[in-house]
Design an enzyme around this catalytic site. Structure first.
Site, PDB file in Angstrom:
ATOM      1  N   TYR A 148       0.826  -1.205   0.000  1.00  0.00           N
ATOM      2  CA  TYR A 148       0.000   0.000   0.000  1.00  0.00           C
ATOM      3  C   TYR A 148       0.859   1.254   0.000  1.00  0.00           C
ATOM      4  O   TYR A 148       2.073   1.189   0.170  1.00  0.00           O
ATOM      5  CB  TYR A 148      -0.966   0.000   1.192  1.00  0.00           C
ATOM      6  N   LYS A 151       6.404  -1.649   1.954  1.00  0.00           N
ATOM      7  CA  LYS A 151       5.197  -1.121   2.602  1.00  0.00           C
ATOM      8  C   LYS A 151       4.073  -2.140   2.435  1.00  0.00           C
ATOM      9  O   LYS A 151       3.173  -1.991   1.592  1.00  0.00           O
ATOM     10  CB  LYS A 151       4.842   0.261   2.026  1.00  0.00           C
ATOM     11  N   GLU A 157      12.512   2.806  13.832  1.00  0.00           N
ATOM     12  CA  GLU A 157      11.525   3.825  13.452  1.00  0.00           C
ATOM     13  C   GLU A 157      10.379   3.781  14.440  1.00  0.00           C
ATOM     14  O   GLU A 157      10.504   3.177  15.512  1.00  0.00           O
ATOM     15  CB  GLU A 157      11.041   3.571  12.019  1.00  0.00           C
ATOM     16  N   LEU A 199      10.993   1.611   7.056  1.00  0.00           N
ATOM     17  CA  LEU A 199      10.371   2.102   5.829  1.00  0.00           C
ATOM     18  C   LEU A 199      11.116   3.356   5.362  1.00  0.00           C
ATOM     19  O   LEU A 199      11.357   4.258   6.167  1.00  0.00           O
ATOM     20  CB  LEU A 199       8.902   2.454   6.096  1.00  0.00           C
TER      21      LEU A 199
HETATM   22  N1  PDD Z   1       2.709   5.273   7.642  1.00  0.00           N
HETATM   23  N2  PDD Z   1       7.428   3.983   8.983  1.00  0.00           N
HETATM   24  C1  PDD Z   1       6.271   3.284   9.042  1.00  0.00           C
HETATM   25  C2  PDD Z   1       6.272   1.924   9.651  1.00  0.00           C
HETATM   26  C3  PDD Z   1       5.089   3.867   8.530  1.00  0.00           C
HETATM   27  O1  PDD Z   1       3.934   3.171   8.561  1.00  0.00           O
HETATM   28  C4  PDD Z   1       5.138   5.181   7.994  1.00  0.00           C
HETATM   29  C5  PDD Z   1       3.928   5.862   7.418  1.00  0.00           C
HETATM   30  C6  PDD Z   1       6.364   5.867   7.955  1.00  0.00           C
HETATM   31  C7  PDD Z   1       6.518   7.250   7.385  1.00  0.00           C
HETATM   32  O2  PDD Z   1       6.566   7.214   5.975  1.00  0.00           O
HETATM   33  P1  PDD Z   1       6.021   8.432   5.086  1.00  0.00           P
HETATM   34  O3  PDD Z   1       6.775   9.671   5.506  1.00  0.00           O
HETATM   35  O4  PDD Z   1       6.332   8.027   3.699  1.00  0.00           O
HETATM   36  O5  PDD Z   1       4.567   8.557   5.376  1.00  0.00           O
HETATM   37  C8  PDD Z   1       7.492   5.219   8.454  1.00  0.00           C
HETATM   38  C9  PDD Z   1       1.529   5.711   6.956  1.00  0.00           C
HETATM   39  C10 PDD Z   1       1.247   7.171   7.037  1.00  0.00           C
HETATM   40  C11 PDD Z   1       0.371   4.808   7.331  1.00  0.00           C
HETATM   41  O6  PDD Z   1       0.605   3.607   7.358  1.00  0.00           O
HETATM   42  O7  PDD Z   1      -0.750   5.291   7.562  1.00  0.00           O
END
Ligand code: PDD
Length: 288
Positions: free
Chosen positions: A30, A144, A176, A200
């Protein structure tokens, strides 16, 4: 209005068969893409990461970038709010339950968009609480994947402790957050853990490092130990939906002086400015 397998429809009418491999195995990937003034933010980067995730699970991309762009524009146009966040989801499709990949099965493609609300002002003034936990996820956190059970359980630990996020530590080092990337600040230096299979590659993480470099802010990308996290002057959280947030308490102890710090304030201002400039520079519907 959502998009599901070639059709737009109200979300209440959207159904998927119970044998969808997303439902049965969590077999899919996703993306979450912020939309400001109806324009997707850093869309090329999100589509590149989507391709990386699809490659990681050996699933063919159902669309090229122009097709994605067109589809996302249509979803955004059919939903309320100038600022939204797109959730897009691709699974390996519907097939008799068998772990091995099915042959000649079309993927399931689902896209929805919801209003994107700015973090509450209170959060920017007082900051948010976080807890720590052992990172017990798999070794492909760079993909992801929709199979998010470990992240769900880890994030719930934060909710149970009346905190906003769970900061993950693997083998003594910061990886993270359960749904975010984490930076720390020590002695006026912004520190970020290096990208690897254990986190991620956040789009917001990249933006923050670019802004720090352009601002000649001292910064280093290197492994960060658990002790450094606990002794940090500042902790920052980033994600597409939360942008940049200050973490001002960790495991119920204040981070630094317990208030949002200088580097957070600077980066937050730079981020808002960057967002505004970038959105002004884009014509409706396109994004970069
Ligand atoms: N999540 N790490 C993880 C495990 C995440 O699920 C997310 C973001 C990030 C940050 O990545 P980005 O800056 O590309 O949003 C890091 C999204 C927002 C979610 O699952 O809803």
């Amino acid at each position: 209005m959502i998009y599901l397998n070639g059709k737009f429809m109200p979300i209440e009418e959207a159904c998927i068969p119970v044998l969808d491999r997303g439902f049965i195995f969590g077999d899919g990937v996703y993306e979450v893409i912020p939309v400001y003034s109806r324009k997707p933010f850093r869309l090329d980067e999100h589509l590149k990461r989507l391709q990386y995730s699809l490659d990681g699970i050996r699933l063919k991309n159902p669309f090229d970038n122009d097709e994605w762009r067109h589809l996302l524009e249509q979803v955004v146009a059919q939903n309320d709010g100038e600022d939204q966040y797109i959730y897009l989801h691709i699974t390996r499709g519907v097939a008799k339950r068998d772990h091995a990949f099915p042959v000649n099965v079309a993927p399931t493609v689902f896209i929805m968009s919801n209003p994107l609300l700015p973090p509450p002002a209170e959060m920017l003034i007082s900051g948010a609480a976080a807890i720590t936990a052992v990172d017990n996820r798999w070794a492909r956190c760079d993909v992801k994947a929709i199979s998010l059970l470990p992240n769900v359980l880890l994030r719930q630990l934060a909710v149970d402790a009346q905190a906003t996020e769970t900061i993950l530590i693997r083998d003594g080092f910061l990886t993270e957050g359960a749904a975010s990337n984490i930076f720390i600040v020590k002695n006026n230096i912004l520190l970020a853990p290096p990208k690897s299979n254990l986190m991620l590659p956040g789009i917001t993480y990249d933006v923050v490092l670019e802004l720090a470099a352009a601002d000649q802010m001292a910064h280093e990308v290197r492994p960060i130990s658990e002790t450094e996290v606990r002794l940090a002057d500042e902790i920052l959280l980033t994600s597409s939906t939360k942008e940049i947030m200050p973490i001002t308490s960790l495991d119920k102890k204040p981070v630094g002086d317990g208030k949002p710090g200088k580097l957070f304030t600077r980066l937050h201002a730079l981020y808002q400015n960057y967002k505004a400039t970038r959105m002004r520079g884009l014509t409706s519907g396109t994004a970069g």
